[in-house]
Every structure is written in structure tokens, then in C-alpha cells.
Scaffold this active site. Structure first.
Site, PDB file in Angstrom:
ATOM      1  N   ARG A   3       0.853  -1.187   0.000  1.00 53.20           N
ATOM      2  CA  ARG A   3       0.000   0.000   0.000  1.00 53.20           C
ATOM      3  C   ARG A   3       0.889   1.238   0.000  1.00 53.20           C
ATOM      4  O   ARG A   3       1.906   1.278   0.697  1.00 53.20           O
ATOM      5  CB  ARG A   3      -0.901   0.032   1.249  1.00 53.20           C
ATOM      6  CG  ARG A   3      -2.082  -0.907   1.185  1.00 53.20           C
ATOM      7  CD  ARG A   3      -3.126  -0.453   0.159  1.00 53.20           C
ATOM      8  NE  ARG A   3      -4.298  -1.300   0.157  1.00 53.20           N
ATOM      9  CZ  ARG A   3      -4.477  -2.373  -0.616  1.00 53.20           C
ATOM     10  NH1 ARG A   3      -3.544  -2.742  -1.476  1.00 53.20           N
ATOM     11  NH2 ARG A   3      -5.596  -3.071  -0.560  1.00 53.20           N
TER      12      ARG A   3
ATOM     13  N   HIS B 111      -1.256   0.236  -9.733  1.00 61.64           N
ATOM     14  CA  HIS B 111      -1.887  -0.740  -8.834  1.00 61.64           C
ATOM     15  C   HIS B 111      -2.446  -1.952  -9.613  1.00 61.64           C
ATOM     16  O   HIS B 111      -3.668  -2.183  -9.612  1.00 61.64           O
ATOM     17  CB  HIS B 111      -2.987  -0.073  -7.992  1.00 61.64           C
ATOM     18  CG  HIS B 111      -3.312  -0.833  -6.739  1.00 61.64           C
ATOM     19  ND1 HIS B 111      -3.742  -0.242  -5.597  1.00 61.64           N
ATOM     20  CD2 HIS B 111      -3.265  -2.164  -6.456  1.00 61.64           C
ATOM     21  CE1 HIS B 111      -3.962  -1.146  -4.663  1.00 61.64           C
ATOM     22  NE2 HIS B 111      -3.672  -2.333  -5.170  1.00 61.64           N
TER      23      HIS B 111
ATOM     24  N   GLU C  80      -4.124   7.422  -5.246  1.00 60.65           N
ATOM     25  CA  GLU C  80      -4.259   6.638  -6.467  1.00 60.65           C
ATOM     26  C   GLU C  80      -5.507   7.124  -7.201  1.00 60.65           C
ATOM     27  O   GLU C  80      -6.567   7.163  -6.584  1.00 60.65           O
ATOM     28  CB  GLU C  80      -4.378   5.149  -6.138  1.00 60.65           C
ATOM     29  CG  GLU C  80      -3.077   4.597  -5.586  1.00 60.65           C
ATOM     30  CD  GLU C  80      -3.106   3.101  -5.317  1.00 60.65           C
ATOM     31  OE1 GLU C  80      -4.127   2.458  -5.617  1.00 60.65           O
ATOM     32  OE2 GLU C  80      -2.108   2.579  -4.801  1.00 60.65           O
TER      33      GLU C  80
HETATM   34  O1  LIG Z   1      -6.558  -6.995  -2.871  1.00 65.81           O
HETATM   35  C1  LIG Z   1      -5.911  -5.988  -2.620  1.00 65.81           C
HETATM   36  O2  LIG Z   1      -5.813  -5.536  -1.478  1.00 65.81           O
HETATM   37  C2  LIG Z   1      -5.241  -5.301  -3.699  1.00 65.81           C
HETATM   38  O3  LIG Z   1      -4.481  -4.403  -3.483  1.00 65.81           O
HETATM   39  C3  LIG Z   1      -5.538  -5.739  -5.093  1.00 65.81           C
HETATM   40  O4  LIG Z   1      -4.376  -5.822  -5.825  1.00 65.81           O
END
Ligand SMILES: O=C(O)C(=O)CO
Length: 358
Positions: free
Chosen positions: A275, A323, A304
């Protein structure tokens, strides 16, 4: 009975639209339908999950039939009185939304392994059960992490740009040189299934040593990849490649900051596919632009999408992806199916396949 289930399924198909289309239904069908739990799905999810919901005969659901997020005000309206909610990671599930949904809401299913978009405290307070989608995306995320690591360390994006734009003069001895995995030390910040899967894929590149840090040693996972537990300081100091794989929590927010980057080698490569919030992006920009570290490959940022005029986009030694770590057809369908099954089981009062226990 068989006939009425068929009719019900037809009705569920009709309801798959942001508009509530109920025309042409007999009053019996409408009555039967209205007794089913109501579910709101916040996005066009991949077909496997939708098929499961439709064919269950268990719920009436409404869907935000778009590839883009449902506007917040629309979402607040649509969730009123629902029993279940199936969301993706762009929806902030907080007190405001849960208040708008009201007391019927018993089950939340997110089509994601990450849960930093959920206010866990608010969900717990209201006794709402939570489904999520770990494991099914591990392979895709690990694969993409290796791809972005190599793209960054071997400067692939810069190289194709040079080739396309006339920068390719002749073969030069040190032009576009990068860093090899062979004989390197790879550090993993947050060792879980994804960290292990990344290490398993990197090992054949002749990595010398795997090290990791976490809240505490995780010997069972670590033994699978022969990784040594070290402190965060040591991870920064020793890693030639540092891959961030931890969840975003209050403890890990901006854990990758000036202090960490200042301990890293000038030749090291930083990779983040978890993240964006675990990184202080100003500090990362500073570390990259001053040569404190050699490069960074990011699949996640804050915000994002990252605005196209963001300073990180000006750096040749920073590879930024939008992402896409879990973005394979197989994985996204598996996530969709798992999210749908979690939701249905939750609404039946059964254990979910993957439930986040609070
Ligand atoms: O599933 C998640 O948390 C994601 O970031 C998808 O890639």
C-alpha cells in the site's frame, strides 16, 4: 418450486443494473423477491462472482454497473437498508457509510486482501462480519513484484524509452547498467504469504540471502525460504533489494521514511507492492533524487491515481505502475468468486471461506 426458483433467477438478472427495473414481474415473483436479503455491489465485478450471486437464488442484489467507482453520494443512498454489501478497495467503509446503511447490514465482503479502506472499529461496534480475499491473489502479486523489481533494477523502462527515442547510439560499456539479483541480499518488510511467494520466485536468480522483519519472528514462514529475522535497521542496512509486503495499519503507516532510506545502501532498490501509505513519498523522492538509494519500483501510491504532475514521475530511477499487482484474469475472477461466496455464507450465518476476525 423449481419453476419459481427459475423465475427468481430471471428477476435477479434483471436487477443487475444501477436502475431498479422491476417491470413485467408477477406479484408472486415480486413478493418472493422482496423476502430475500438485499445486497448492494459497488462495482462491476468480474463475471465469476456475479454468476455466483445470480445463481444462488439467495439474494436480491443491485449493482453499480460501471468500471468506475460509485460516487459517494450515490453509494450513501444505495446502501440504505441493505443486508449485505460487496465492495472493492476504493470504497471507504466508515461510520458515515455504515450509518447510512442502517441496522440491517450484517455482512460486508471486500474483493481485496487489503482492508485499510475499512473502519474495523466501526464494523466491530456494529457486529458486522467481514469477508476478504487473501491467498487467491498471492501468485499474481508475487509475479508482478518480481516483474517490477527487475524492471527497476535493470532499468527496463528507461531502456525502451532510449531505444524508441534515438538515445541508443552505440554499445557503451556502462550505459544503462543496473543491479543483479545474483549474490544479493533481499529484504522483506512484512513476511506473510506474499513475501514467501516473492522469495520463492527470486531464489532461482541466485539470491545469496533472504532477511525479513515483522512485528515478531515468523519461523514457520521463514523456514520455507530460509530467511533470517532482523531488525528494521538491519533490514535497511543489509538489503540490496528491499520489498515491502506488509499491510497498511497505524503501526506501518509511513514506516518507509527518511530514517529508513538513510540507512539503505546507495546501490539498493526499493520495491512496494503493498500500500502506498506505508511510504513517506516526500522522503522517497528525496532518497531517489539525491542518490541515497538507486531506484524504486512502486505499484501503489498515495493518492491513487498519482497525479501525472507528481515529482516522482520526473525521476528516471522510479518505476510507477497503476496498482496492477493482482490484475490477471484468473486472479481477479477468483477474488470476485471468493468475495461472492464470503457474502452468501455470511448472510446464511455460516463461517465465511475467508473471514477477518475482529
Ligand atoms: O486486494 C488488494 O488488497 C489489492 O491491493 C488488489 O491488488
Amino acid at each position: 418450486m423449481w419453476c419459481s426458483r427459475m423465475a427468481l433467477r430471471r428477476l435477479q438478472r434483471i436487477a443487475v443494473t444501477p436502475l431498479n427495473i422491476t417491470g413485467g414481474l408477477t406479484s408472486n415473483m415480486q413478493r418472493e423477491m422482496s423476502t430475500l436479503p438485499r445486497v448492494y455491489v459497488t462495482r462491476q465485478i468480474p463475471p465469476e462472482g456475479l454468476k455466483i450471486l445470480r445463481e444462488s437464488g439467495q439474494v436480491q442484489f443491485e449493482l453499480w454497473d460501471s468500471d468506475d467507482p460509485v460516487p459517494r453520494q450515490e453509494l450513501l443512498q444505495r446502501v440504505k437498508g441493505v443486508d449485505g454489501l460487496l465492495c472493492v478497495l476504493t470504497e471507504k467503509i466508515d461510520a458515515e457509510l455504515l450509518d447510512a446503511a442502517g441496522p440491517n447490514l450484517k455482512v460486508l465482503s471486500t474483493m481485496s486482501v487489503g482492508f485499510d479502506h475499512l473502519s474495523l472499529e466501526e464494523l466491530k461496534k456494529r457486529g458486522i462480519r467481514i469477508g476478504y480475499t487473501p491467498e487467491v491473489l498471492t501468485d499474481a502479486v508475487a509475479e508482478l513484484t518480481v516483474a517490477v523489481l527487475l524492471a527497476t533494477s535493470r532499468r527496463l523502462i528507461e531502456a525502451t524509452d532510449e531505444a524508441k527515442t534515438g538515445g541508443w547510439g552505440t554499445w557503451r560499456t556502462l550505459w544503462l547498467c543496473g543491479y543483479e539479483l545474483a549474490n544479493s541480499t533481499v529484504g522483506i518488510l512484512g513476511l506473510g504469504r506474499i513475501g514467501v511467494a516473492i522469495a520463492e520466485r527470486l531464489a532461482p536468480f541466485k539470491v545469496k540471502k533472504f532477511i525479513y522483519t515483522d512485528m515478531e519472528p515468523r519461523p514457520e514462514l521463514a523456514s520455507a525460504i530460509n530467511a533470517e529475522y532482523v531488525s528494521l535497521d538491519e533490514l535497511a542496512k543489509q538489503s540490496d533489494f528491499l520489498a515491502v509486503c506488509c499491510a497498511l495499519t497505524p503501526e506501518t503507516k509511513e514506516i518507509c521514511n527518511k530514517e529508513l532510506f538513510s540507512k539503505m545502501k546507495n546501490t539498493s532498490i526499493f520495491i512496494n507492492t503493498s500500500r502506498g501509505g506505508v511510504v513517506n513519498q516526500e522522503d522517497l523522492y528525496e532518497a531517489l533524487s539525491t542518490g541515497q538509494i538507486a531506484g524504486a519500483g512502486l505499484d501503489v501510491t498515495v493518492p491513487e491515481p498519482l497525479p501525472t504532475n507528481h515529482p516522482l514521475f520526473t525521476l528516471k530511477n522510479c518505476v510507477i505502475l497503476p496498482h496492477i499487482a493482482s490484475a490477471s484474469y484468473t486472479t481477479r475472477n477468483a477474488m470476485s468468486a471468493l468475495a461472492a461466496n464470503n457474502l452468501l455464507r455470511g448472510l446464511r450465518g455460516e463461517p465465511m471461506i475467508k473471514e477477518l476476525k475482529l
